[in-house]
Structure formats: structure tokens, C-alpha cells
Design a protein around this motif. Structure first.
Motif, mmCIF file in Angstrom:
data_model
loop_
_atom_site.group_PDB
_atom_site.id
_atom_site.type_symbol
_atom_site.label_atom_id
_atom_site.label_comp_id
_atom_site.label_asym_id
_atom_site.label_seq_id
_atom_site.Cartn_x
_atom_site.Cartn_y
_atom_site.Cartn_z
ATOM 1 N N ASP B 7 0.999 -1.183 -0.014
ATOM 2 C CA ASP B 7 -0.063 -0.148 -0.087
ATOM 3 C C ASP B 7 0.941 1.092 0.215
ATOM 4 O OD1 ASP B 7 -2.150 -1.807 0.338
ATOM 5 O OD2 ASP B 7 -2.188 -1.379 2.530
ATOM 6 N N ILE B 8 0.846 2.167 -0.929
ATOM 7 C CA ILE B 8 1.176 3.565 -0.874
ATOM 8 C C ILE B 8 0.395 4.448 -0.110
ATOM 9 C CG2 ILE B 8 2.550 5.147 -2.089
ATOM 10 C CD1 ILE B 8 2.794 3.709 -4.262
ATOM 11 N N LEU B 9 0.675 4.448 1.153
ATOM 12 C CA LEU B 9 -0.117 5.436 1.988
ATOM 13 C C LEU B 9 -1.610 5.624 1.925
ATOM 14 C CD1 LEU B 9 1.290 9.119 2.564
ATOM 15 C CD2 LEU B 9 1.119 7.327 4.236
ATOM 16 N N PRO B 10 -2.072 4.304 2.231
ATOM 17 C CA PRO B 10 -3.495 4.124 2.168
ATOM 18 C C PRO B 10 -4.263 5.225 2.823
ATOM 19 C CG PRO B 10 -2.637 2.470 3.486
ATOM 20 C CD PRO B 10 -1.479 3.373 2.886
ATOM 21 N N GLU B 11 -5.322 5.646 2.177
ATOM 22 C CA GLU B 11 -5.884 6.965 2.821
ATOM 23 C C GLU B 11 -7.107 6.569 3.958
ATOM 24 O OE1 GLU B 11 -5.879 10.165 2.793
ATOM 25 O OE2 GLU B 11 -4.095 9.907 1.868
ATOM 26 N N SER B 12 -7.337 5.295 3.928
ATOM 27 C CA SER B 12 -8.395 4.973 4.866
ATOM 28 C C SER B 12 -7.912 5.074 6.335
ATOM 29 C CB SER B 12 -8.850 3.384 4.787
ATOM 30 O OG SER B 12 -7.865 2.644 4.754
ATOM 31 N N ALA B 13 -9.019 5.505 7.022
ATOM 32 C CA ALA B 13 -8.625 5.843 8.559
ATOM 33 C C ALA B 13 -8.729 4.280 9.263
ATOM 34 C CB ALA B 13 -9.455 6.495 9.255
ATOM 35 N N ALA B 14 -8.210 4.314 10.414
ATOM 36 C CA ALA B 14 -7.938 3.140 11.080
ATOM 37 C C ALA B 14 -9.126 2.458 11.428
ATOM 38 C CB ALA B 14 -7.162 3.272 12.331
ATOM 39 N N ALA B 527 -3.703 4.403 16.654
ATOM 40 C CA ALA B 527 -3.907 4.773 18.008
ATOM 41 C C ALA B 527 -4.570 6.132 18.016
ATOM 42 C CB ALA B 527 -2.559 4.876 18.665
ATOM 43 N N LEU B 528 -4.538 6.981 17.373
ATOM 44 C CA LEU B 528 -5.274 8.232 16.988
ATOM 45 C C LEU B 528 -6.531 8.103 16.138
ATOM 46 C CD1 LEU B 528 -2.328 10.557 16.665
ATOM 47 C CD2 LEU B 528 -3.653 10.348 18.760
ATOM 48 N N GLY B 529 -6.352 6.975 15.392
ATOM 49 C CA GLY B 529 -7.923 6.847 14.683
ATOM 50 C C GLY B 529 -7.802 8.000 13.470
ATOM 51 N N LEU B 592 -14.603 10.546 18.656
ATOM 52 C CA LEU B 592 -13.523 10.899 17.691
ATOM 53 C C LEU B 592 -13.473 10.070 16.603
ATOM 54 C CD1 LEU B 592 -10.679 11.285 20.235
ATOM 55 C CD2 LEU B 592 -12.214 13.343 19.578
ATOM 56 N N ALA B 593 -13.780 10.757 15.273
ATOM 57 C CA ALA B 593 -13.861 9.860 14.148
ATOM 58 C C ALA B 593 -12.987 10.593 13.180
ATOM 59 C CB ALA B 593 -15.390 10.030 13.676
ATOM 60 N N LEU B 605 -16.928 19.283 15.011
ATOM 61 C CA LEU B 605 -15.731 19.962 15.223
ATOM 62 C C LEU B 605 -14.668 19.486 14.634
ATOM 63 C CD1 LEU B 605 -15.490 22.866 16.384
ATOM 64 C CD2 LEU B 605 -14.363 21.781 18.249
ATOM 65 N N SER B 606 -14.145 19.941 13.604
ATOM 66 C CA SER B 606 -12.782 19.355 12.951
ATOM 67 C C SER B 606 -11.759 19.599 13.940
ATOM 68 C CB SER B 606 -12.491 19.799 11.529
ATOM 69 O OG SER B 606 -12.235 21.314 11.731
#
Lengths: 305, 785
Positions: B7-14, B527-529, B592-593, B605-606
């Protein structure tokens, strides 16, 4: 790792270069690919007053092949030899040996003239030159002369060149089709200087007897040389396992290697015998393969003589 | 294992798929491959001068005088610094290099002066530093420095060192710095009860750690504020900053060590070397920035070498093949001085001679001998590669002598899950912070061995054992290994939400080329999601954290990663608390999402919006006084040309259980790369000194490193059967296993290939010349028998 101070000149013509090399204090050195000279300078093992860069001089980088044989200018690089498909038939031992010469980056810069003048006892081209009866052309302000390869190499890193002389070309006699040849070497790693290597060739008559046998070795002496005692074991003999074995045994006995970091003298002597045996066997097999593949080979061979 | 898809820096979050466990491509590579890396030599500062070191060309001498008058008068030369300038006043001594690991009091008299004051003890030791406008001018000036030397007899090997006829250090009575003893159970009783004792003498050669980037230090002196900034740090910047600051008489806070990109470590690059003091000293001395970049010859002379040792060891077997005990003696040639980490090899050799086996009785002494060679330190797999070869060779020979199958003997003795926690022999002496006890955390060493046999097709290939095919003798060999990792005491991490909404992670771990930004980035993103791309990871430099430990002992991923987990938990709590105010809910209700905080009522809130109101900074830490123990086995198939001694590696397979693989792509690279390094030690690499202590291998044409075409057929299998119970990730440090086991596998495979000659290789490297000589000797012995 910085070289000591030197002057630098890049003349446009050979006569100008020769004039610079003839400087009275005799302390000018020619520079081409720099693959041997630059490390020597970086280690401060030499401190020439002047470097004469040959890069602008035209006409010294050609490979000419005709009925007389192969002639290569001193500025021909290893990669030029590697890419020249004509050499596979015009000078098969060189075409076979070139894959063993150093690495990609070095082959893009290292030159024929540099290798000959540096005269490393384990280098491939000097070995091919001696094994294939080459003539080395040298020039100075005093004129030009041709030196037989066998006389050119005089010891480890020592040649017949006078201080003001420059290697300008090397020429090899014509190579008849059908001649049996092979090159073998073993190095610690691919591209390293050989622990030992050999270029062998001979012509076969209709009865399967060898003539004109040449067995040259590198890494087995203080200079590249032919092993005439081994050649004599094969000349006039039917080439088979027995005569090959005798020639290989004679080769091991005839060389005079030294110990170094990478191999003992005894090992090198053994290795020369093994490599000569394998090269002769492969040369013979190549001839048989050629005969089997094309019935006209022998005729063509006859014509080209 | 086949090369995994990457994977090259997959964008999906954890939230969807965790990053941990995925073969994410190195985030470092895009920068490095485009030539945008910043190595020590890329640092260029205004008014920067260049330093060159005058190094001794003799191994042992008294320095009676040094005259730099002519050199100082040369154009472009700003300073020539000798011991006199550094000591500051007659009669004062120059500083000495501290010991970082195992700082035993008995080693005090042997510590290395930062520059030769009165006695030269190895070729390459620094006598003077020239600072000039250009490096070429500096090197010209080196030739103008006059030395008055009284040469002394060189102590060139451990044997003459142990005779103590020439003492290398005034005020000592022996050249043996310390003797480490490993002990467990009752060895005398075990040997008395043995049905068979196998005794062998082994020799391992001196090797050089060769990093692609040579060492380099650039120091910038800020006279107005009395501050030093030092570039070129790697591995352990905090320790080196402290050591350098102490020697300079400056507070740590006035000195920064900056870590740039680093082209390799192998355990050696980034330890404290004298240049880490000399170059900053020179910068302060001349009041300008000073750059020193080691050339290859200097690195070969002065970077910590390792592995040179001889050992006489024996193994006691019961009639059924049970290993009852090991005992013996090792002598380690540590060169001229104890390095910062120099005690690790001589300590590991006795500590881990029992390897992966349930050996109840251990009694081994390991002597540290000083000689007139380059000082030795750690080299990836320190002590372990040596001792695993001793152990695995003894098992092979002992089993055969008893008519048993060496594979069965291994099976019988391998530590299994039922034996956990397994205690290794204890070692003494030990520095106060290290107990001298080691306890395996988890695993089943026999299971890994079985997996290796199966993946390699050992049973199928057995038919080839000793067979001659096309003139080559075929043989297969196998060996097991354990790999300690995750050394304590702790590691730190800091996470920041900056005013611009960016999330930055700082870690005390350092990158020495192992892909740290990628593996720690994966851990942090999970860990940060948040996506890896939403995170900036900075490491190593002493400006980021109050304390950091660095990268050694296969520790950076486990220790740095665990510190990140701690920091991430605190960071998320801080985010919830900050966001709750603006989302008008309780902190525990905030979800947190990704890079957003959401309330139960659907407000969001971002991070970027939150950052406009509040910035966040949290610190995390992870302490560990136990090690992780990755383990595995490797097998090789070789084909030996007995007439030339040439060995071709037909097949090679290594299996390692790492508990949890953060990034299988990087891990596989570590295993394969480590294997190549180990094979280099088995076949090629040898640092040669003559009897005068002269180094004969001063270039890479003489010191042979493995290159890409040498060992093309290597396979690696990674398993995750036993996660480590002692860290939150479950990972075990795994950077050295491939290196540890390779020499053992190779000597066993070659011995099996050449079984008809009864060949018993017990010393390295197995060069064609040496292997052929062994075959010749065996042939002759047979002919005369």
C-alpha cells in the motif's frame, strides 16, 4: 580523500596532449575514465604535477573491425565493447570476458587504454591482449611504436611505456570462424578482480588435433602471461579429456601466483588448473556444437583463413 | 512468503482497516529517492570550515612530541588542535569516552581518550585536527605535522594480549578488562553424567560495520549565546549530547544534537565517537561552523568493529540426545578501548550459548582482551551470531557422533510454550541497572523450527544431502535463533495539535534507515484513529523531547511505538475534554472520528476548528525492564564446488515469529537484509590486521561486502503466533534475527555437503581459498590414513 594539488589541461588534439606529456620534469599523467588514477590520487599515493585529460581528443573511441582484425582506440570504454555485437564473432574471448569486468558504473567510464597502462595482473583486458597476440600502439612526441602485448606488460602495475608515452590503440589479429575459445574466471564477488582467470583458444584440424593453442592466464603471476608449457601439451594432440587434463596440470605447474588477502598461492595455482581444464573443455564443446548446428561451418572457417 | 502487495499511504482511517499489519510502503522513500534527503554532508552553514583528522599510521607508540608549526602557517589553515589545546593546561588529561551500556567500574582505566595525549593504541587514532577553508587544504596541512614517536611492540591478538607481557594501559596489571561469567545449574554434575561430550574450538573473524553513509559531524557555534548545534546525530542523540556537553563543560541545554537522514547503523553508526566531541570543540575553538565527514578508509579504521573471538566450548549429551549442559571459555579481541557499547558482544556470547534450547546447566567465561586494533563495539547481532554458530555446530556434531538425527536432537531440546517463561543463564558482573537475568517473554521455539522444516521441504531435500550433481556437492543445514529486543529503560513520545490544526508526533526513537517514520506512523495513526497522511512524525533530535533513548537492540518500534500508544490515549482524552466545551456535551460523550470530534446530538468539530481555540500537547512514555524475544529458524541448501571452494546458495529460508508484525514489508526487508549481512560474515567479510597491528583492509576492494547478485535466492516467513505480553502492541523487536542465524546455517549446510571428506568448518569466513584448503587437507589426511 582529496587529491594533492595538480594542474589540469584538456587539449583538443593528440599532438597537443603528447606535447604536454613530454614536459621536461616528466611528471604529467594522462586522464581518461579515471577509474584507476583517481583513487590513487585520492589516497595520495601519487602526486603528478599535471593531469592531461584526453576527453576532447576525437577519434580515439572507435572499434574498427575489418579483414585485418579488431582495432580499438584507447578511449573505447567497457560499455562500448559490451554493446558491440560484432565482437562476439570478431574477438569471442573479449566478448566473453567483458561481462566479468567491474560493475555497471565503472564500465561506463573505464577505458581500454587506462586498463592497459594500469597493468593490474588480474585485469581481464591485459590477459586477453596477451592471450590473443595483440599489439599495443603507443605514441609520444618522439613518434609512435607498436609493442607486442607479451612485451608490454613487465610486472605488477609496470609496463614498457616511457614516461612521455601514451597508449593510443590496441589491435588484434583477425579471428577465423570456427576457432575454439573460452574465457573462465573466478572472483570473490561478481565484478571483483579475478582470483585467477584464463582465456584459451586453439584451431582444430579435420582429425580433431589442436593447433596454434594459446592459453593465457590472469591473477596467477605478476603480469598476464601465456603458459607455453601447457600449450605444448595440447598442440598437435587430439583434444580430449586426457590431453585437456595434461594441459591443465601443466598450467597449474607453470604459473607462479602469490598469496594475498583473498586467496593463497596454492589455491590460485589449483584454480588455474581447474579453470584451464574447464575452459578447454568448453571451447571444445563449443566447436562440436557449432559443427552439429551447421555443416557448412568448416567450409566458412576455411574461407576466412 | 511471496512479496506482499504494498500500500502506498492508504487513505483509509484506522476505523476501517488498521494500518498495523499492512505492508505500507516506506513514507521516507519518495523523499530519499528524489534526492531530497538531508544527510550530514548535505548540511552547509554560512562561514563553515572543514576539518581533517591526523590519524596514527602505527598501532602502538609513545607520542613524545607533536609539532604543528608549519601546518598552522599554511594558507587557509585556521587551527591545528592537539591534546595540548584540549587539555587546556599542562598536566591535565583530556576527557575520555564514557561507557553507555554495562559501565562497569573495572573498565575505568581502559577508557578511550578523545585524542592521543601520550600513547597511541591503534592505527587510525586521532593525533590532531586541522581546520581549514577547504578539505583539500586541511588534508595538505596534515602532511606538514611532525610527530616524534617511540614505537612500542604491538599487541595484535587476544593471545598475546592475555600474556600481559606488554601492558597497554599504565596503572593496570592486565590487558583483560573484565571476564563475564554465565551460570545456570550445575555444569560439573551435568558433564559428569554425560553419555557424550562434544568439544570444539571456534574462531570468528573481525568484521566492520559498513554503513552506506559514512559518519559525519557538523557543529555550529553560536558565540553570542554560548550554544552549540551539532548535526549528524543518529542512534542515541540524547546520550551523545550529554557526553559531549560534559566534555565541553557546557550544560546539556546549551547543546542540541540534530538527527537528519541516516544511511545505516548496523549498531555502530551513531554511538559516541571521539569526533562527536572533537568537531564541536573545534567549532567553539575557531568560533565558526566546522564540518567533518569521514571518508571510507577512516570509517573502516575507526567505526566500532566486532565479532573477533575464539571459543573453546563443549556440550554434554545424555544417551537419548538430551542436552545436559554447555560450558567453556571465550576470548574476545576488543581492540584498543572499550567502546560505549563494547561489552555487549563479550557478554552475549556466554549469556546466549544455550540459544533456543532447554539447557539446564551452563558455565561459560568470556574474557575481554584489549589489543592494538580498532576498538570494537556492537555490530548487528552482537555476540549472538557467534554463539548461535557455536551452539548449532555442537548439536550437529554431537548428534552425529552419537548416531542420532540432528533434527530429532533439536526437537527433543527446543524450548516450547510449556517451558515459558524460560530463564537464560545469568551473567555477572552486571552494571547496576541491568539485573544480569533474562527471561523469555513468550513463544514456542519448537513450533517455529517445525514450520521452517515444512516450508523448506527439509524431508524432500534430504535426498540431496551429500550428493554430487554436475560436479557440485549438495548439502542442507538448519539452525535456530532467538533475538532479544526492546531494551529499556524507557522511550518517550509527544503529540501536539498546533494552532493550524496539524497533528505532530515527536519520538525519542531514531531512524537509522529502518523505515521508522513508516512503522511508527502506522502505530500512531491506528492509536489516534486518523489517516497516516494527517500526521507528521519527527524523531531523534534533542530539541523535540526532554529525553530520548534511540535505536539499538531492536527496540525502536516496540519502545517508541508503545510510548506513542500511551501518548495517543492521553491526546484523545485531551481532545475530548477540549471539544466537549464547544460541542456542549460531556467529554466522555465526545466521539472521535478521524480528524473530527462529534457530539451525541450530531454536532461536529474538526481538529482544525478546535485548534483555533485550543492547542494540545501531551507526553507519553513507556518503561520496560524486560526484553522481548523474537525467535525462529533458518535452513539453507548449498552446492559446493570442492575443486574451487565456490559455494552457491541454492535456497535459503528464514522463519521468524515476531508476536505482531507492524509492517510485513519492512519486516521482511529487515529479515532478508539481515540475512545478507549474516551471509556476508559467513563467506566474505574479514577485517585483517597484521602482526604489527596494521590494518590491511582499508578499502571496499579489500573488505568484501555482499552485493546484490551474490545471494539472490532468499525467502522469509513471518509468523505472529505468540504476541509479546509485555507491551501494548504485542510486537517483539525484530531487526537482527536474519543476521544472527545465517553463519550457523551455512557452516552446517557446508559441512553436510562435504560430509564425504569429514569436513568440520569451525572458523569464519568460509572463503573459496580456505574451503578448498580444508578439502585438500581432508583428502591428504585420508590418503595417508
Amino acid at each position: 580523500m582529496k587529491p594533492p594539488q595538480f594542474d589540469y589541461a584538456a587539449p583538443a588534439t593528440l599532438p597537443e596532449a603528447l606535447a604536454l606529456l613530454a614536459h621536461p620534469d616528466g611528471d604529467a599523467r594522462p586522464l581518461a575514465g579515471g577509474q584507476s588514477l583517481m583513487p590513487v590520487l585520492a589516497f595520495r599515493l601519487a602526486s603528478p604535477r599535471l593531469l592531461v585529460d584526453l576527453r576532447r581528443i576525437e577519434g580515439m573511441d572507435r572499434i574498427d573491425i575489418d579483414a585485418q582484425g579488431v582495432r580499438m582506440g584507447a578511449k573505447v570504454r567497457w560499455c562500448d565493447i559490451e554493446r558491440d555485437a560484432r565482437l562476439r564473432t570478431a574477438l569471442p574471448p573479449l566478448a566473453e570476458a567483458i561481462g566479468h569486468v567491474a560493475h555497471y558504473q565503472i564500465r561506463n567510464r573505464g577505458t581500454v587504454g587506462g586498463s592497459l597502462a594500469h597493468a593490474d595482473p588480474a585485469a581481464e583486458l591485459p590477459g586477453i591482449a596477451v592471450a590473443c597476440d595483440a599489439t599495443i600502439e603507443v605514441a609520444s612526441v618522439r613518434g609512435t611504436r607498436n609493442i607486442a602485448a607479451a612485451d608490454f606488460f613487465q610486472g605488477a602495475l609496470a609496463t614498457a611505456l616511457e614516461p612521455d608515452e601514451l597508449v593510443t590503440a590496441i589491435s588484434f589479429p583477425a579471428w577465423p570462424a570456427g576457432r575454439a575459445s573460452a574465457f573462465e574466471e573466478l572472483a570473490r564477488r561478481h565484478g571483483d578482480f579475478a582470483m585467477a582467470g584464463t582465456a584459451v583458444w586453439f584451431d582444430l584440424d579435420a582429425a580433431g588435433r589442436a593447433h596454434n593453442t594459446h592459453i593465457g592466464v590472469i591473477g596467477a603471476s605478476d603480469r598476464p602471461r601465456r603458459l607455453t608449457a601447457a600449450e605444448a601439451k595440447l598442440d598437435g594432440q587430439v583434444v580430449d579429456a586426457r590431453s585437456i587434463g595434461e594441459a591443465a596440470c601443466a598450467a597449474a605447474g607453470a604459473c607462479d601466483p602469490a598469496d594475498d588477502l583473498h586467496a593463497s598461492a596454492a589455491y590460485r595455482r589449483n584454480l588455474v588448473g581447474v579453470l584451464v581444464e574447464r575452459a578447454l573443455a568448453r571451447a571444445l564443446a563449443g566447436t562440436r556444437g557449432g559443427l552439429a548446428a551447421a555443416g557448412s561451418t568448416v567450409n566458412r572457417s576455411g574461407e576466412s583463413h | 512468503m511471496n512479496a506482499p502487495d504494498t500500500d502506498i499511504l492508504p487513505e483509509s482511517a484506522a476505523g476501517d482497516t488498521p494500518y498495523i499489519g499492512r505492508p505500507v510502503q516506506r513514507v521516507e522513500d519518495l523523499r530519499l529517492l528524489r534526492g531530497l534527503g538531508r544527510y550530514a554532508d548535505d548540511v552547509a552553514l554560512p562561514g563553515m570550515l572543514h576539518a581533517a583528522m591526523l590519524r596514527s599510521s602505527v598501532a602502538h607508540a609513545r607520542l613524545r612530541g607533536i609539532d604543528a608549526t608549519a601546518a598552522r602557517a599554511m594558507p587557509g589553515v585556521h587551527a591545528v588542535i592537539t591534546a595540548a589545546e584540549i587539555a587546556g593546561a599542562p598536566g591535565r588529561s583530556v576527557p575520555t569516552v564514557p561507557l553507555r551500556l554495562q559501565p562497569l567500574p573495572c573498565l575505568e582505566p581502559y577508557r578511550q581518550p578523545v585524542i592521543v595525549q601520550d600513547r597511541i593504541r591503534h592505527v587510525g587514532e586521532v593525533l590532531a585536527i586541522v581546520v581549514a577553508d577547504t578539505l583539500a587544504l586541511a588534508e595538505d596541512a596534515l602532511e606538514a605535522i611532525e610527530l616524534d614517536l617511540e614505537t612500542l611492540p604491538a599487541v595484535a591478538d587476544w593471545r598475546s594480549s592475555s600474556e600481559d607481557r606488554t601492558l597497554l594501559f599504565d596503572g593496570t596489571t592486565t590487558n583483560c578488562g573484565v571476564t563475564f561469567t554465565a551460570k545456570r545449574g550445575d555444569a560439573a554434575a551435568a558433564f559428569a553424567a554425560a553419555a557424550h561430550v562434544q568439544r570444539e574450538r571456534f574462531m570468528v573473524q573481525r568484521q566492520a560495520p559498513v554503513t552506506m553513509e559514512a559518519r559525519g559531524v557538523v557543529a555550529d557555534w553560536d558565540a553570542a549565546n554560548g550554544r552549540l548545534v551539532v548535526y549528524g546525530a543518529a542512534k542515541v542523540p540524547f546520550f551523545n549530547r550529554h557526553a559531549s556537553a560534559q566534555m565541553l563543560g557546557m550544560p546539556d541545554s546549551a547543546v542540541d544534537f540534530i538527527e537528519g537522514d541516516t544511511g545505516g547503523s548496523f549498531g555502530a553508526r551513531g554511538e559516541f565517537y571521539v569526533e562527536d566531541f572533537l568537531v564541536p570543540f573545534a567549532a567553539r575553538h575557531v568560533g565558526r561552523a566546522v564540518k567533518w565527514i569521514s571518508d571510507r578508509r577512516e570509517d573502516l579504521m575507526t567505526m566500532a568493529q566486532s565479532r573477533e573471538c575464539e571459543a573453546e566450548v563443549e556440550m554434554a549429551f545424555a544417551a537419548d540426545g538430551t542436552i545436559l549442559g554447555v560450558r567453556g571459555t571465550a576470548w574476545c579481541d576488543l581492540g584498543a578501548y572499550p567502546r560505549t557499547n563494547g561489552m555487549i558482544q563479550p557478554r552475549n556470547i556466554p549469556h546466549f550459548l544455550s540459544n533456543t534450547y532447554r539447557i539446564e546447566a551452563v558455565q561459560i567465561d568470556s574474557h575481554v582482551q584489549f589489543t592494538n586494533k580498532g576498538p570494537a563495539g556492537t555490530y548487528r547481532a552482537p555476540g549472538r551470531a557467534e554463539t548461535v554458530m557455536f551452539c548449532e555446530r555442537l548439536i550437529e556434531l554431537g548428534a552425529k557422533a552419537m548416531g542420532l538425527d540432528p533434527v530429532e536432537v533439536r526437537r527433543r531440546n527446543l524450548v516450547t510454550a510449556a517451558d515459558m517463561p524460560w530463564h537464560f543463564a545469568s551473567v555477572s558482573p552486571s552494571a547496576p541497572e541491568s539485573s544480569g537475568l533474562s527471561e523469555a517473554d513468550s513463544g514456542d521455539y519448537r513450533a517455529s523450527f517445525e514450520r521452517c522444516l515444512a516450508e523448506f521441504d527439509w524431508q524432500g531435500k534430504l535426498a540431496l544431502q551429500g550428493k554430487v550433481i554436475d560436479g557440485r556437492h549438495h548439502g542442507i543445514g538448519i539452525a535456530c535463533f532467538i533475538e532479544g529486543g526492546a531494551a529499556g529503560p524507557r522511550e518517550n513520545a509527544k503529540i501536539e495539535l498546533a494552532r493550524d490544526g496539524s497533528v505532530t508526533l515527536y519520538v525519542g526513537s531514531t531512524s537509522v534507515g529502518q523505515g521508522l517514520e513508516t512503522s511508527l506512523g502506522q502505530i500512531a495513526a491506528d492509536a489516534l484513529g486518523i489517516p497516516m497522511s494527517a500526521l507528521t512524525l519527527l524523531h531523534g533530535s534533542t530539541t523535540y523531547l526532554h529525553e530520548g533513548f534511540g535505536s539499538y537492540h531492536s527496540r525502536s518500534t516496540v519502545m517508541g511505538g508503545s510510548a506513542i500508544i500511551d501518548a495517543a490515549g492521553k491526546f484523545k482524552q485531551a481532545l475530548r475534554e477540549a471539544a466537549a466545551t464547544y460541542l456542549e456535551c460531556l467529554p466522555e460523550q465526545v466521539v472521535l472520528a478521524g480528524t473530527e470530534a462529534r457530539s451525541p446530538r450530531g454536532r461536529s468539530l474538526s481538529f482544525a476548528e478546535l485548534a483555533k481555540h485550543e492547542t494540545i500537547q501531551v507526553d507519553g512514555t513507556f518503561s520496560n525492564h524486560h526484553h522481548t524475544w523474537a525467535y525462529g529458524a533458518a535452513a539453507a541448501h548449498v552446492a559446493v564446488d570442492a575443486r574451487t571452494g565456490h559455494v552457491s546458495l541454492v535456497d535459503y529460508l528464514v522463519v521468524e515469529d515476531v508476536g505482531r508484525a507492524i509492517n510485513p514489508l519492512l519486516l521482511r526487508g529487515q529479515l532478508i537484509g539481515g540475512t545478507v549481512q549474516g551471509l556476508g560474515g559467513a563467506f566474505l567479510e574479514e577485517m585483517v590486521y597484521d602482526t604489527e597491528g596494521q590494518m590491511l583492509t582499508g578499502t571496499l576492494a579489500d573488505y568484501l561486502l555482499p552485493t546484490a547478485p551474490d545471494f539472490p535466492r532468499l525467502r522469509a516467513v513471518i509468523t505472529e503466533d505468540y504476541p509479546s505480553p509485555i507491551n501494548p502492541i504485542g510486537a517483539k523487536g525484530a531487526g537482527e534475527g536474519g543476521t544472527i542465524v545465517a553463519p550457523a546455517v551455512i557452516v552446517n549446510a557446508i559441512a553436510n555437503a562435504l560430509g564425504e571428506y569429514g569436513l568440520n568448518p569451525t572458523s569464519l569466513p568460509l572463503s573459496p581459498s580456505r574451503l578448498w584448503q580444508m578439502v585438500e587437507d581432508a583428502r591428504r589426511a585420508r590418503a595417508t590414513a
